[in-house]
Design an enzyme around this catalytic site. Structure first.
Site, short mmCIF file in Angstrom:
data_model
loop_
_atom_site.label_atom_id
_atom_site.label_comp_id
_atom_site.label_asym_id
_atom_site.label_seq_id
_atom_site.Cartn_x
_atom_site.Cartn_y
_atom_site.Cartn_z
CG ASP A 41 -2.16 0.79 1.10
OD1 ASP A 41 -3.25 0.20 1.11
OD2 ASP A 41 -2.07 2.04 0.95
CE1 TYR A 67 -13.36 3.05 -7.70
CE2 TYR A 67 -15.70 2.89 -8.19
CZ TYR A 67 -14.60 2.46 -7.48
OH TYR A 67 -14.73 1.46 -6.55
CE1 TYR A 123 -1.81 -8.64 -19.17
CE2 TYR A 123 -0.45 -10.26 -18.05
CZ TYR A 123 -0.57 -9.06 -18.72
OH TYR A 123 0.54 -8.30 -18.95
P1 NAD Z 1 -9.88 2.44 0.61
O1 NAD Z 1 -9.63 3.80 0.04
O2 NAD Z 1 -10.15 2.33 2.07
O3 NAD Z 1 -8.68 1.46 0.28
C1 NAD Z 1 -7.92 1.56 -0.89
C2 NAD Z 1 -6.46 1.32 -0.53
O4 NAD Z 1 -5.67 1.36 -1.73
C3 NAD Z 1 -5.89 2.41 0.40
O5 NAD Z 1 -5.22 1.82 1.49
C4 NAD Z 1 -4.93 3.18 -0.50
O6 NAD Z 1 -3.87 3.79 0.21
C5 NAD Z 1 -4.47 2.09 -1.47
N1 NAD Z 1 -3.96 2.60 -2.74
C6 NAD Z 1 -4.57 3.46 -3.60
N2 NAD Z 1 -3.78 3.68 -4.67
C7 NAD Z 1 -2.66 2.92 -4.49
C8 NAD Z 1 -1.48 2.71 -5.25
N3 NAD Z 1 -1.28 3.32 -6.44
N4 NAD Z 1 -0.53 1.85 -4.78
C9 NAD Z 1 -0.71 1.22 -3.58
N5 NAD Z 1 -1.81 1.39 -2.81
C10 NAD Z 1 -2.77 2.23 -3.26
O7 NAD Z 1 -11.09 1.82 -0.24
P2 NAD Z 1 -11.94 0.50 0.00
O8 NAD Z 1 -13.34 0.89 0.25
O9 NAD Z 1 -11.24 -0.39 0.95
O10 NAD Z 1 -11.89 -0.15 -1.46
C11 NAD Z 1 -10.94 -1.16 -1.77
C12 NAD Z 1 -11.20 -1.67 -3.19
O11 NAD Z 1 -12.52 -2.19 -3.29
C13 NAD Z 1 -11.05 -0.61 -4.26
O12 NAD Z 1 -10.42 -1.18 -5.39
C14 NAD Z 1 -12.47 -0.25 -4.57
O13 NAD Z 1 -12.62 0.21 -5.89
C15 NAD Z 1 -13.20 -1.56 -4.36
N6 NAD Z 1 -14.63 -1.37 -4.03
C16 NAD Z 1 -15.01 -0.93 -2.79
C17 NAD Z 1 -16.36 -0.75 -2.52
C18 NAD Z 1 -16.86 -0.34 -1.16
O14 NAD Z 1 -18.07 -0.25 -0.95
N7 NAD Z 1 -16.01 -0.10 -0.18
C19 NAD Z 1 -17.32 -0.98 -3.53
C20 NAD Z 1 -16.88 -1.38 -4.78
C21 NAD Z 1 -15.54 -1.60 -5.03
#
Ligand code: NAD
Ligand code: UDP
Length: 321
Positions: free
Chosen positions: A37, A151, A165
């Site tokens: 992260d 997004y 892939y």
């Molecule tokens: P979040 O923002 O809490 O977590 C995302 C994490 O990714 C963070 O810790 C951030 O620091 C890290 N990150 C971002 N860009 C990065 C990079 N370039 N390199 C390394 N780390 C990076 O969000 P979340 O709610 O935990 O979502 C996690 C995943 O699930 C995401 O891919 C999101 O699109 C997907 N998602 C979440 C939801 C939801 O309801 N929470 C719904 C649909 C999809």
């Protein structure tokens, strides 16, 4: 497989909300876990309790740059990406890059290590849906150049790249389409409806409903989601699978529910609806039920109570600071 353990797994975005819950699940389940992260939207607090465990390791790295992991890998969960509308509107380029360049790097890593990779897609691939509830066969209604396009299109590209892939290189891939999920470790200030409403309710501020609040969402408790993802990873199903809770509610009723549970004096006020805000959203989970034997177990009332108790500690801490 790593000796003595159930396998070695890399979780990108593992310091975020969902990634850290997944890290807990795999550490406690006896896997060798590496979280990667860059703290763009995540926090060290989310994984502090895992530091020092023999089967846990943290690597600070931006996954849009070449990803290097020493040794073997059995599984990759690619969860790195800003996820709340406020976050991805503030960081449009990072969002596009992590969904495209980041996904490419991790698929390359999966191919090199012969690892199985599961990518975190989203209900946003359906955009503002014309089919309700949304089933996996629906191709969606997305505005590519609107503010949410950064997004939605990154995630659609992510799915396309993952299938390429799989088809071209034979990489073992899994795609989860996650619907609105909530629980402890969400950020109070991430702008999503649930933390916004709960934060406002606990501070006694007005609750900001966007539009007239008739738009719907279906909220899934994080433990249910983690179980669905765990089962999907271990299944042999390559096509996308919706994981979410079909219990649909309008945003206005959701705001009222949070007022009721918190017992706040807060009033509801109405603000402009953001552009391209989906009018309805509800997962069709027939596939998850039949292929994974999965369905959500936690009622919104119970999940909300746990989450509100978590946020109470956070609001209290902010007030004392
Ligand atoms: P979040 O923002 O809490 O977590 C995302 C994490 O990714 C963070 O810790 C951030 O620091 C890290 N990150 C971002 N860009 C990065 C990079 N370039 N390199 C390394 N780390 C990076 O969000 P979340 O709610 O935990 O979502 C996690 C995943 O699930 C995401 O891919 C999101 O699109 C997907 N998602 C979440 C939801 C939801 O309801 N929470 C719904 C649909 C999809
Ligand atoms: N919303 C709202 N008030 C807020 C934040 C969000 O009314 O303070 C609305 C938002 O317009 C959307 C719904 O709540 O219709 C869910 O928004 P969220 O940001 O949680 O995620 P989305 O499902 O839109 O990705």
């Amino acid at each position: 497989m790593s000796a003595g353990l159930k396998g070695r797994i890399l979780i990108t975005g593992g310091a975020g909300f969902l990634g850290s819950h997944l890290a807990d699940r795999f550490v406690n389940g006896g896997y060798d876990v590496i979280v990667m992260d860059n703290f763009l939207t995540g926090s060290p607090d989310n994984i502090a309790h895992l530091i020092g465990k023999p089967n846990f390791k943290f690597i600070h790295h931006d996954v849009t740059e070449f990803v290097y992991v020493e040794g073997n890998l059995d599984y990759i969960l690619h969860f790195a990406s800003p996820a709340s509308p406020i976050d991805y509107l503030k960081m449009p380029i990072q969002t596009l890059k992590v969904g495209s360049l980041g996904t490419h790097k991790l698929l390359g890593l999966a191919k090199a290590k012969k690892a199985r990779i599961l990518i975190a897609s989203t209900s946003e691939v359906y955009g503002d849906p014309e089919i309700h509830p949304q089933k996996e066969e629906y191709w969606g209604n997305v505005n590519p150049i609107g503010p949410r396009g950064v997004y939605d299109e990154a995630k659609r590209f992510m799915e396309a790249m993952t299938m390429a892939y799989h088809r071209f290189h034979g990489v073992e891939t899994r795609i989860v389409r996650i619907f609105n999920t909530y629980g402890p470790r969400m950020r109070l200030d991430d702008g999503r409806a649930l933390p916004a409403f709960v934060g406002q309710a606990l501070r006694g501020e007005d609750i900001t409903v966007f539009g007239d609040g008739s738009q719907t969402r279906s909220f899934c408790y994080v433990d249910d989601l983690v179980e669905g993802i765990y089962r999907l990873l271990h299944s042999d199903h390559t096509d996308p699978v919706n994981i979410g809770n079909p219990d649909e509610i309008s945003i206005l009723d959701f705001a009222r529910e949070i007022i009721r549970i918190t017992g706040t004096e807060s009033k509801i006020i109405f603000k402009d609806l953001p552009m391209d805000d989906p009018k309805v959203r509800q997962p069709d989970i027939t596939k998850a039920r039949s292929l994974l034997g999965w369905e959500p177990k936690v009622d919104r009332k119970d999940g909300l109570q746990i989450t509100i108790d978590y946020f109470k500690g956070k609001v209290h801490a902010v007030h004392q600071a």
